[in-house]
Design a protein around this motif. Structure first.
Motif, PDB file in Angstrom:
ATOM      1  N   TYR A 157      30.491  23.965  33.178  1.00 47.89           N
ATOM      2  CA  TYR A 157      29.529  24.798  33.654  1.00 47.89           C
ATOM      3  C   TYR A 157      29.966  25.856  34.621  1.00 47.89           C
ATOM      4  O   TYR A 157      30.030  26.856  34.494  1.00 47.89           O
ATOM      5  N   VAL A 158      30.594  25.195  35.562  1.00 42.98           N
ATOM      6  CA  VAL A 158      31.140  26.191  36.694  1.00 42.98           C
ATOM      7  C   VAL A 158      32.301  26.997  36.487  1.00 42.98           C
ATOM      8  O   VAL A 158      32.181  28.318  36.492  1.00 42.98           O
ATOM      9  N   LEU A 159      33.411  26.235  35.773  1.00 46.29           N
ATOM     10  CA  LEU A 159      34.424  27.233  35.468  1.00 46.29           C
ATOM     11  C   LEU A 159      34.158  28.290  34.301  1.00 46.29           C
ATOM     12  O   LEU A 159      34.455  29.532  34.414  1.00 46.29           O
ATOM     13  N   PRO A 160      33.311  28.005  33.263  1.00 50.38           N
ATOM     14  CA  PRO A 160      33.037  29.045  32.368  1.00 50.38           C
ATOM     15  C   PRO A 160      32.035  30.032  33.077  1.00 50.38           C
ATOM     16  O   PRO A 160      32.246  31.099  32.649  1.00 50.38           O
ATOM     17  N   ASN A 161      31.297  29.585  33.895  1.00 47.27           N
ATOM     18  CA  ASN A 161      30.660  30.654  34.741  1.00 47.27           C
ATOM     19  C   ASN A 161      31.324  31.620  35.444  1.00 47.27           C
ATOM     20  O   ASN A 161      31.000  32.766  35.477  1.00 47.27           O
ATOM     21  N   LEU A 162      32.234  31.002  36.123  1.00 46.31           N
ATOM     22  CA  LEU A 162      33.017  31.759  37.120  1.00 46.31           C
ATOM     23  C   LEU A 162      33.661  32.653  36.438  1.00 46.31           C
ATOM     24  O   LEU A 162      33.682  34.160  36.640  1.00 46.31           O
ATOM     25  N   PHE A 163      34.533  32.563  35.365  1.00 43.38           N
ATOM     26  CA  PHE A 163      35.380  33.303  34.474  1.00 43.38           C
ATOM     27  C   PHE A 163      34.247  34.339  33.692  1.00 43.38           C
ATOM     28  O   PHE A 163      34.752  35.526  33.650  1.00 43.38           O
ATOM     29  N   PHE A 164      33.068  33.992  33.293  1.00 42.42           N
ATOM     30  CA  PHE A 164      32.340  34.890  32.733  1.00 42.42           C
ATOM     31  C   PHE A 164      32.018  36.080  33.516  1.00 42.42           C
ATOM     32  O   PHE A 164      31.868  37.074  33.270  1.00 42.42           O
ATOM     33  N   HIS A 165      31.475  35.637  34.923  1.00 46.06           N
ATOM     34  CA  HIS A 165      31.027  36.713  35.782  1.00 46.06           C
ATOM     35  C   HIS A 165      32.360  37.612  36.472  1.00 46.06           C
ATOM     36  O   HIS A 165      31.980  38.853  36.712  1.00 46.06           O
ATOM     37  N   THR A 166      33.508  36.963  36.473  1.00 48.15           N
ATOM     38  CA  THR A 166      34.468  37.797  36.922  1.00 48.15           C
ATOM     39  C   THR A 166      34.930  38.489  35.735  1.00 48.15           C
ATOM     40  O   THR A 166      35.277  39.829  35.925  1.00 48.15           O
ATOM     41  N   THR A 167      35.050  38.168  34.437  1.00 52.99           N
ATOM     42  CA  THR A 167      35.223  39.067  33.268  1.00 52.99           C
ATOM     43  C   THR A 167      34.390  40.127  33.155  1.00 52.99           C
ATOM     44  O   THR A 167      34.928  41.090  32.937  1.00 52.99           O
ATOM     45  N   THR A 168      32.971  39.835  33.210  1.00 52.04           N
ATOM     46  CA  THR A 168      32.046  40.949  33.226  1.00 52.04           C
ATOM     47  C   THR A 168      31.997  41.916  34.320  1.00 52.04           C
ATOM     48  O   THR A 168      32.017  43.097  33.821  1.00 52.04           O
ATOM     49  N   ALA A 169      32.539  41.445  35.572  1.00 52.52           N
ATOM     50  CA  ALA A 169      32.763  42.597  36.602  1.00 52.52           C
ATOM     51  C   ALA A 169      33.964  43.421  36.211  1.00 52.52           C
ATOM     52  O   ALA A 169      33.890  44.764  36.379  1.00 52.52           O
ATOM     53  N   TYR A 170      34.826  42.700  35.440  1.00 57.44           N
ATOM     54  CA  TYR A 170      36.036  43.513  35.106  1.00 57.44           C
ATOM     55  C   TYR A 170      35.629  44.441  34.229  1.00 57.44           C
ATOM     56  O   TYR A 170      36.150  45.676  33.950  1.00 57.44           O
ATOM     57  N   ALA A 171      34.942  44.053  33.032  1.00 56.67           N
ATOM     58  CA  ALA A 171      34.729  44.973  32.121  1.00 56.67           C
ATOM     59  C   ALA A 171      33.723  46.033  32.379  1.00 56.67           C
ATOM     60  O   ALA A 171      33.709  47.121  31.664  1.00 56.67           O
ATOM     61  N   ILE A 172      32.739  45.572  33.296  1.00 58.26           N
ATOM     62  CA  ILE A 172      31.773  46.928  34.013  1.00 58.26           C
ATOM     63  C   ILE A 172      32.757  48.019  34.337  1.00 58.26           C
ATOM     64  O   ILE A 172      32.712  49.113  33.920  1.00 58.26           O
ATOM     65  N   LEU A 173      33.704  47.607  35.181  1.00 63.66           N
ATOM     66  CA  LEU A 173      34.650  48.667  35.697  1.00 63.66           C
ATOM     67  C   LEU A 173      35.571  49.267  34.446  1.00 63.66           C
ATOM     68  O   LEU A 173      35.660  50.721  34.717  1.00 63.66           O
ATOM     69  N   ARG A 174      36.061  48.557  33.717  1.00 62.11           N
ATOM     70  CA  ARG A 174      36.983  49.171  32.665  1.00 62.11           C
ATOM     71  C   ARG A 174      36.069  50.017  31.830  1.00 62.11           C
ATOM     72  O   ARG A 174      36.603  51.269  31.353  1.00 62.11           O
ATOM     73  N   HIS A 175      34.746  49.674  31.500  1.00 64.64           N
ATOM     74  CA  HIS A 175      34.189  50.429  30.836  1.00 64.64           C
ATOM     75  C   HIS A 175      33.670  51.815  31.154  1.00 64.64           C
ATOM     76  O   HIS A 175      33.431  52.575  30.548  1.00 64.64           O
ATOM     77  N   ASN A 176      33.731  51.797  32.701  1.00 63.28           N
ATOM     78  CA  ASN A 176      33.577  52.979  33.407  1.00 63.28           C
ATOM     79  C   ASN A 176      34.782  53.877  33.692  1.00 63.28           C
ATOM     80  O   ASN A 176      34.522  54.872  34.299  1.00 63.28           O
ATOM     81  N   GLY A 177      35.972  53.596  33.118  1.00 62.09           N
ATOM     82  CA  GLY A 177      37.162  54.032  33.278  1.00 62.09           C
ATOM     83  C   GLY A 177      38.096  53.813  34.552  1.00 62.09           C
ATOM     84  O   GLY A 177      39.108  54.439  34.579  1.00 62.09           O
ATOM     85  N   VAL A 178      37.687  52.675  35.263  1.00 67.37           N
ATOM     86  CA  VAL A 178      38.907  52.213  35.937  1.00 67.37           C
ATOM     87  C   VAL A 178      39.970  51.510  35.179  1.00 67.37           C
ATOM     88  O   VAL A 178      39.909  50.796  34.696  1.00 67.37           O
ATOM     89  N   GLU A 179      41.049  51.906  35.827  1.00 66.37           N
ATOM     90  CA  GLU A 179      42.372  51.431  35.330  1.00 66.37           C
ATOM     91  C   GLU A 179      42.533  49.981  35.600  1.00 66.37           C
ATOM     92  O   GLU A 179      43.525  49.765  36.559  1.00 66.37           O
ATOM     93  N   VAL A 180      41.938  49.010  35.164  1.00 64.80           N
ATOM     94  CA  VAL A 180      42.215  47.414  35.704  1.00 64.80           C
ATOM     95  C   VAL A 180      42.922  47.270  34.157  1.00 64.80           C
ATOM     96  O   VAL A 180      42.662  47.586  32.873  1.00 64.80           O
ATOM     97  N   GLY A 181      43.749  46.312  34.132  1.00 63.30           N
ATOM     98  CA  GLY A 181      44.354  45.573  32.980  1.00 63.30           C
ATOM     99  C   GLY A 181      44.422  43.885  32.986  1.00 63.30           C
ATOM    100  O   GLY A 181      43.942  43.543  34.227  1.00 63.30           O
ATOM    101  N   LYS A 182      44.740  43.554  32.007  1.00 60.09           N
ATOM    102  CA  LYS A 182      44.829  41.994  32.142  1.00 60.09           C
ATOM    103  C   LYS A 182      45.497  41.447  33.425  1.00 60.09           C
ATOM    104  O   LYS A 182      45.073  40.254  33.720  1.00 60.09           O
ATOM    105  N   LEU A 183      46.662  41.848  33.586  1.00 61.17           N
ATOM    106  CA  LEU A 183      47.471  41.065  34.733  1.00 61.17           C
ATOM    107  C   LEU A 183      46.641  41.246  36.198  1.00 61.17           C
ATOM    108  O   LEU A 183      46.698  40.678  36.983  1.00 61.17           O
ATOM    109  N   ASP A 184      45.688  42.420  36.302  1.00 63.00           N
ATOM    110  CA  ASP A 184      44.641  42.331  37.481  1.00 63.00           C
ATOM    111  C   ASP A 184      43.770  41.176  37.354  1.00 63.00           C
ATOM    112  O   ASP A 184      43.570  40.484  38.293  1.00 63.00           O
TER     113      ASP A 184
END
Lengths: 169, 169
Positions: B136-163
């Motif tokens: 529950y906790v770990l899947p949720n944490l990574f879900f919301h962190t990945t979604t935050a990352y994906a929102i920014l990357r979808h909008n053109g922010v140059e973030v990569g897997k290593l970030d």
């Protein structure tokens, strides 16, 4: 039950891949209902320089089979990465779950300090088993599963958080 | 070091929130460089019925403070969920890291069978500590962190897997 390397890996992997499989089922059903070429979803991306859905599933399963094999000290199964349809991606998930189900707690438990090396983009990474699992494998697995989910949801597939989590209790 | 409930929670949380903080820094810098109202990114979503970036960060930090407190058997700190800027989101992350840093291994270790209850959307969930953390906790944490990352990357922010991963070795 005391937390162990097995408990923190194999059952988590099987659960996550099971949830991913159901999310893909919803994507496939959406394409059929809307009479959309399923390939549109298979090749969909969240950004032009991010991987498409098919590759997200390939990498998620790669991480799982790689971790199970490396922690157990056995050979990592090699897959062709040639899936281009929902049934082929489902077959890949099933093959991965079948493989990790062959790995026993006795092969994984006690692997906290086991040295693991892997090649990523022509670079060799070396880990101890515990940080490999906690700081590399699990973050990667959830990253690619969440991205697969987000690609489908961004395209209108009605998936929700409970599809991603399964029933966590 | 033998895997323990502490090892599988607090250091993972601190690492993930540190990476999330750096990803948000890149989003803020992107808005400044491109002269975009940062609120555009703060309120960006991957789908109309998904949460925006600000809420992804709030939920990620909620999960972390909730898990640390519940496994330790102490009161969960209450936050207002009123962040609307990058500096405010960064302050929330820092506050969360500061809190979980006060929780010691002796409070968390041995919590595998500890009964945890929480309310989610007016429903009460009851877990044992180990599945609560792993499923529950770990899947949720990574879900919301990945979604935050994906929102920014979808909008053109140059973030990569290593970030997202940080330096995992």
């Amino acid at each position: 039950m005391t937390l162990s390397m097995y408990q923190a890996s194999i059952p988590v992997f099987i659960r996550v891949l099971g949830n991913l499989s159901k999310i893909l089922d919803k994507g496939f059903a959406f394409a059929e209902t809307k009479k959309i070429d399923p390939g549109v979803l298979i090749n969909a991306r969240l950004a032009p320089d991010m991987f498409p859905l098919s590759r997200q599933v390939q990498i998620a399963t790669d991480g799982v089979k790689g971790c199970a094999a490396r922690l157990a000290g056995i050979e990592v199964p090699s897959y062709l990465d040639n899936e281009t349809t929902f049934p082929e991606l489902q077959a890949r998930i099933k093959k991965t779950v079948d493989f990790v189900n062959t790995v026993n707690p006795s092969q994984i438990d006690g692997s906290e300090e086991r040295i693991v090396t892997l090649k990523v983009r022509n670079r060799e990474l070396t880990f101890k088993g515990q940080p490999y699992l906690l700081h590399y494998v699990l973050p990667n697995l959830f990253f690619h599963t969440t991205t697969a989910y987000a690609i489908l949801r961004h395209n209108g597939v009605e998936v929700g958080k409970l599809d991603y989590l399964g029933n966590p209790e």
